[in-house]
Design an enzyme around this catalytic site. Structure first.
Site, PDB file in Angstrom:
ATOM      1  N   LYS A   1       0.859  -1.189   0.000  1.00 36.84           N
ATOM      2  CA  LYS A   1       0.000   0.000   0.000  1.00 36.84           C
ATOM      3  C   LYS A   1       0.891   1.234   0.000  1.00 36.84           C
ATOM      4  O   LYS A   1       1.549   1.541   0.991  1.00 36.84           O
ATOM      5  CB  LYS A   1      -0.921   0.009   1.218  1.00 36.84           C
ATOM      6  CG  LYS A   1      -1.934   1.141   1.193  1.00 36.84           C
ATOM      7  CD  LYS A   1      -2.902   1.050   2.355  1.00 36.84           C
ATOM      8  CE  LYS A   1      -4.104   1.956   2.183  1.00 36.84           C
ATOM      9  NZ  LYS A   1      -3.778   3.371   2.047  1.00 36.84           N
TER      10      LYS A   1
ATOM     11  N   ARG B   1      -3.866   8.642  -5.647  1.00 41.16           N
ATOM     12  CA  ARG B   1      -4.468   7.682  -6.569  1.00 41.16           C
ATOM     13  C   ARG B   1      -4.846   8.369  -7.882  1.00 41.16           C
ATOM     14  O   ARG B   1      -5.506   9.398  -7.869  1.00 41.16           O
ATOM     15  CB  ARG B   1      -5.724   7.109  -5.926  1.00 41.16           C
ATOM     16  CG  ARG B   1      -6.426   6.063  -6.779  1.00 41.16           C
ATOM     17  CD  ARG B   1      -7.579   5.504  -5.992  1.00 41.16           C
ATOM     18  NE  ARG B   1      -8.206   4.389  -6.640  1.00 41.16           N
ATOM     19  CZ  ARG B   1      -9.024   3.545  -6.010  1.00 41.16           C
ATOM     20  NH1 ARG B   1      -9.265   3.708  -4.730  1.00 41.16           N
ATOM     21  NH2 ARG B   1      -9.589   2.557  -6.650  1.00 41.16           N
TER      22      ARG B   1
ATOM     23  N   GLU C   1      -1.143   4.164  -7.927  1.00 44.95           N
ATOM     24  CA  GLU C   1      -0.811   5.143  -6.898  1.00 44.95           C
ATOM     25  C   GLU C   1       0.458   5.868  -7.344  1.00 44.95           C
ATOM     26  O   GLU C   1       1.490   5.219  -7.581  1.00 44.95           O
ATOM     27  CB  GLU C   1      -0.617   4.421  -5.560  1.00 44.95           C
ATOM     28  CG  GLU C   1      -0.531   5.323  -4.363  1.00 44.95           C
ATOM     29  CD  GLU C   1      -1.899   5.732  -3.803  1.00 44.95           C
ATOM     30  OE1 GLU C   1      -2.952   5.400  -4.383  1.00 44.95           O
ATOM     31  OE2 GLU C   1      -1.911   6.404  -2.763  1.00 44.95           O
TER      32      GLU C   1
ATOM     33  N   ARG D   1     -17.380   0.224  -1.448  1.00 40.27           N
ATOM     34  CA  ARG D   1     -16.428  -0.271  -0.474  1.00 40.27           C
ATOM     35  C   ARG D   1     -16.831  -1.699  -0.138  1.00 40.27           C
ATOM     36  O   ARG D   1     -17.843  -1.917   0.499  1.00 40.27           O
ATOM     37  CB  ARG D   1     -16.476   0.621   0.777  1.00 40.27           C
ATOM     38  CG  ARG D   1     -15.385   0.356   1.781  1.00 40.27           C
ATOM     39  CD  ARG D   1     -15.502   1.311   2.972  1.00 40.27           C
ATOM     40  NE  ARG D   1     -15.358   2.708   2.603  1.00 40.27           N
ATOM     41  CZ  ARG D   1     -14.202   3.317   2.382  1.00 40.27           C
ATOM     42  NH1 ARG D   1     -13.081   2.643   2.495  1.00 40.27           N
ATOM     43  NH2 ARG D   1     -14.162   4.584   2.043  1.00 40.27           N
TER      44      ARG D   1
HETATM   45  P1  AMP Z   1      -7.434   4.539   2.158  1.00 39.69           P
HETATM   46  O1  AMP Z   1      -7.271   5.835   1.414  1.00 39.69           O
HETATM   47  O2  AMP Z   1      -6.660   4.461   3.433  1.00 39.69           O
HETATM   48  O3  AMP Z   1      -8.886   4.136   2.301  1.00 39.69           O
HETATM   49  O4  AMP Z   1      -6.799   3.342   1.279  1.00 39.69           O
HETATM   50  C1  AMP Z   1      -7.192   3.078  -0.020  1.00 39.69           C
HETATM   51  C2  AMP Z   1      -6.244   3.793  -0.954  1.00 39.69           C
HETATM   52  O5  AMP Z   1      -4.965   3.194  -0.938  1.00 39.69           O
HETATM   53  C3  AMP Z   1      -6.637   3.698  -2.412  1.00 39.69           C
HETATM   54  O6  AMP Z   1      -7.619   4.631  -2.725  1.00 39.69           O
HETATM   55  C4  AMP Z   1      -5.308   4.008  -3.104  1.00 39.69           C
HETATM   56  O7  AMP Z   1      -5.172   5.405  -3.244  1.00 39.69           O
HETATM   57  C5  AMP Z   1      -4.255   3.567  -2.110  1.00 39.69           C
HETATM   58  N1  AMP Z   1      -3.428   2.436  -2.553  1.00 39.69           N
HETATM   59  C6  AMP Z   1      -2.084   2.353  -2.391  1.00 39.69           C
HETATM   60  N2  AMP Z   1      -1.599   1.205  -2.872  1.00 39.69           N
HETATM   61  C7  AMP Z   1      -2.648   0.513  -3.369  1.00 39.69           C
HETATM   62  C8  AMP Z   1      -2.788  -0.757  -3.987  1.00 39.69           C
HETATM   63  N3  AMP Z   1      -1.763  -1.569  -4.195  1.00 39.69           N
HETATM   64  N4  AMP Z   1      -4.027  -1.141  -4.378  1.00 39.69           N
HETATM   65  C9  AMP Z   1      -5.097  -0.351  -4.159  1.00 39.69           C
HETATM   66  N5  AMP Z   1      -5.020   0.865  -3.573  1.00 39.69           N
HETATM   67  C10 AMP Z   1      -3.808   1.307  -3.173  1.00 39.69           C
END
Ligand code: AMP
Length: 589
Positions: free
Chosen positions: A251, A256, A301, A416
């Site tokens: 991650k 994004r 990302e 989600r």
């Molecule tokens: P969050 O913003 O904490 O809800 O986490 C989801 C976000 O993680 C996504 O919207 C992406 O911007 C980011 N992200 C980073 N690496 C990845 C990955 N390998 N796959 C999907 N999302 C990712």
């Protein structure tokens, strides 16, 4: 359709917060309207002129609007400004100042919805020398032909102050209700909306050609797809229990983006579907060189890194690439790596319905080795221990954590779901994730902070079904002196006289602001509280909501808008996670 009829419905909708009533009124509106107006109506109900990905915003300043009102009322601008200061609402000022004037005119002409939309569009798109005068004239033309009610709605719309409170799901419910009397077509309409991000297109196609045409909608380059979002679970073991053998990706804590390519033409969109092509010339260039597909849509990302050490930089560095000026210099200073994690469309084929495993296989095939783009790092795991180990490696490399992906799941556009499950560093603390909250008000500083006039903010989470912001925390820690001044300045530009109609708050604020800015917060845990409105009525004790204990500001999230804030449903889930996690800890993990 006469604009008067629309303004009357808008007037009513502004004062309704009941979702059912809103839906029924909207359904009636769509039913009675001319079919040719369907598209424009859908946009106006959303408070926009076009979907965000067109980058067309009306946002006329108060000054120019006041000038148009003065022109039509035949009064000096000073008088308009004085009335505005008293009423606190330019729409009300327009209605009262134009009352006499407009009654004389009304017999002669009536405004159509089309005419109003066309002038709005011209106001939004006229630029360059003399454009201010053009904008004033276009607005004055509308105002001189409108009744007080129409003037009020027009002025609120152009200044971005129409408080309709219509969320996208409500418009989709209304379209379904209009056609079949209930919400049963919402999932079909929503699918189409999630793939194209264009409610006007969905409304127009549905009303004019029926549900069969809606079923035919698929992804298309230059229509951004609404992003899939990740769920959370409390431990590596719980993730593997839920998904079985699964993929686990690094991650990256960046920005994004969704990349669309059609031949040599490349466009980039943010997760909120705003156009960002001009901000990433380096990525555009790399896509032309590194992506083999002629046509495709993929996500990844973007993360800034240090060219000398190869280290990834924190989000605050990456976000500096989101800018309109000085783009080339910043691209040089903060080069970007783009970690691609989803392929959604390639060479005429909709891939969103394929299993993740297959999408990932195709993604790897279309990315040529190069300096900028690479598929996100990933492994396959069978056990919680393997997942945990990979997680530790990622965190050790300075990343945020991992995202586990269900190998069999389709891409869950706009939703989600447990197709993606995130697991972050902050999990190890009591609160399983940071929270993105919207600032709805702020407090004057006390004691040492008096000199800044800023003591902290009142923040809220988002109830997406009802389109309301419910407070969850007063936040005073985490601001340094410079930030206090910056936040005050930023918030003073969006002050409103009273608590905004779409905000639920039990406690007061010294100053209320439009729910617009999103901040990431950290906290020790979620606690039940009679002081906050988040989740109020959804817990066993009806008079308790949820609050953050010891909330701290992490950072301002300029890539998110109010509706991207953590939702009330997520907060309730986090509260459940916290209960489960603490029982693990108590059990002696
Ligand atoms: P969050 O913003 O904490 O809800 O986490 C989801 C976000 O993680 C996504 O919207 C992406 O911007 C980011 N992200 C980073 N690496 C990845 C990955 N390998 N796959 C999907 N999302 C990712």
């Amino acid at each position: 359709m006469d604009f008067f009829d629309l303004a009357a419905v808008f007037g009513k909708l502004e004062s309704t917060t009941k979702r059912l009533e809103l839906t029924d009124d909207l359904a009636k509106l769509f039913k009675e309207a001319d079919k040719r107006d369907a598209k424009v109506l859908a946009y106006l109900c959303q408070g926009v002129l076009l979907p965000d990905f067109h980058g067309v915003e009306i946002g006329l300043g108060d000054k120019l609007t006041a000038q148009a009102i003065a022109l039509v009322a035949g009064k000096p601008i000073k008088e308009v400004e004085a009335s505005y200061r008293k009423s606190g609402d330019l729409g009300d000022t327009a209605a009262s100042m134009l009352e006499k004037k407009t009654q004389q005119n009304l017999a002669n002409s009536s405004l159509s919805v089309r005419k109003v939309y066309d002038n709005f569009y011209k106001i939004a798109t006229s630029g360059g020398e003399g454009s201010q005068d053009t904008k004033i004239k276009l607005l004055a033309e509308l105002l001189s032909n409108s009744s007080p009610l129409e003037a009020k709605v027009i002025v609120r719309f152009v200044t971005g102050n129409l408080r309709l409170g219509i969320a996208e799901p409500t418009i989709l419910d209304a379209l379904s209700t209009m056609a079949v009397g209930d919400k049963s077509l919402r999932p079909d309409l929503e699918r189409a909306f999630n793939l194209r991000s264009d409610l006007g297109l969905v409304a127009e196609l549905f009303i004019n050609q029926g549900i069969e045409e809606i079923h035919k909608i698929g992804p298309e380059p230059f229509f951004p797809i609404r992003p899939a979002l990740a769920e959370r679970l409390e431990s590596a073991a719980a993730i593997v229990e839920k998904l079985g053998r699964c993929a686990v990706e690094a991650k990256y804590d960046g920005f994004r983006i969704q990349v669309h390519k059609n031949g040599d033409e490349v466009r980039i969109y943010s997760r909120r579907q705003e156009p960002m092509t001009d901000m990433f010339p380096d990525v555009v260039k790399a896509v032309r060189v590194q992506i083999k597909a002629k046509q495709c849509i993929f996500e990844g990302e973007a993360i800034a890194y240090n060219d000398a050490t190869g280290e990834f930089l924190p989000f605050q560095a990456t976000i500096q690439r989101k800018r309109k000026h000085g783009v080339a210099a910043k691209a040089e200073e903060l080069p970007i790596k783009l970690f691609a994690f989803e392929l959604l469309y390639a060479d005429g084929k909709d891939l969103t319905q394929l299993a993740f495993k297959e999408r990932r296989r195709r993604l790897e095939k279309i990315v040529k080795k190069g300096d900028v783009i690479a598929p996100a790092d990933y492994i396959l795991v069978k056990t919680g221990a393997e997942l945990e180990k990979y997680f530790d490696t990622c965190v050790g490399a300075g990343l945020e954590g991992i995202i586990a992906k269900d190998l069999k799941a389709p891409y869950t556009a706009g939703a989600r779901k447990f197709a993606w499950i995130k697991f972050k560093r902050s999990y190890r603390g009591a609160l399983a994730d940071t929270i993105d909250a919207v600032i709805v008000g702020y407090y004057e500083g006390k004691g040492k902070r008096t000199k800044f006039g800023f003591g902290g903010v009142l923040t809220a989470i988002y109830d997406e079904e009802n389109n309301r912001f419910r407070t969850i925390a007063k936040v005073g820690s985490g601001f340094d002196e410079k930030e206090m001044a910056q936040y005050k300045e930023m918030l003073d530009k969006i002050l409103v006289k009273e608590k905004p109609a779409n905000v639920d708050s039990i406690i007061g604020a010294d100053y209320w602001v439009k729910p617009q800015f999103v901040v990431t917060l950290n906290a020790d845990e979620l606690t039940r509280s009679p002081m906050h409105a988040a989740a109020l009525g959804k817990l066993p004790h009806k008079d308790e909501g949820l609050a953050l204990r010891f909330p701290r500001l992490v950072q301002l999230r300029t890539d998110k808008t109010a509706k991207d804030a953590t939702t009330e449903r997520e907060i309730l889930e986090l509260f459940e996670l916290q209960k489960r996690a603490s029982s693990i800890v108590e059990g002696g993990e």
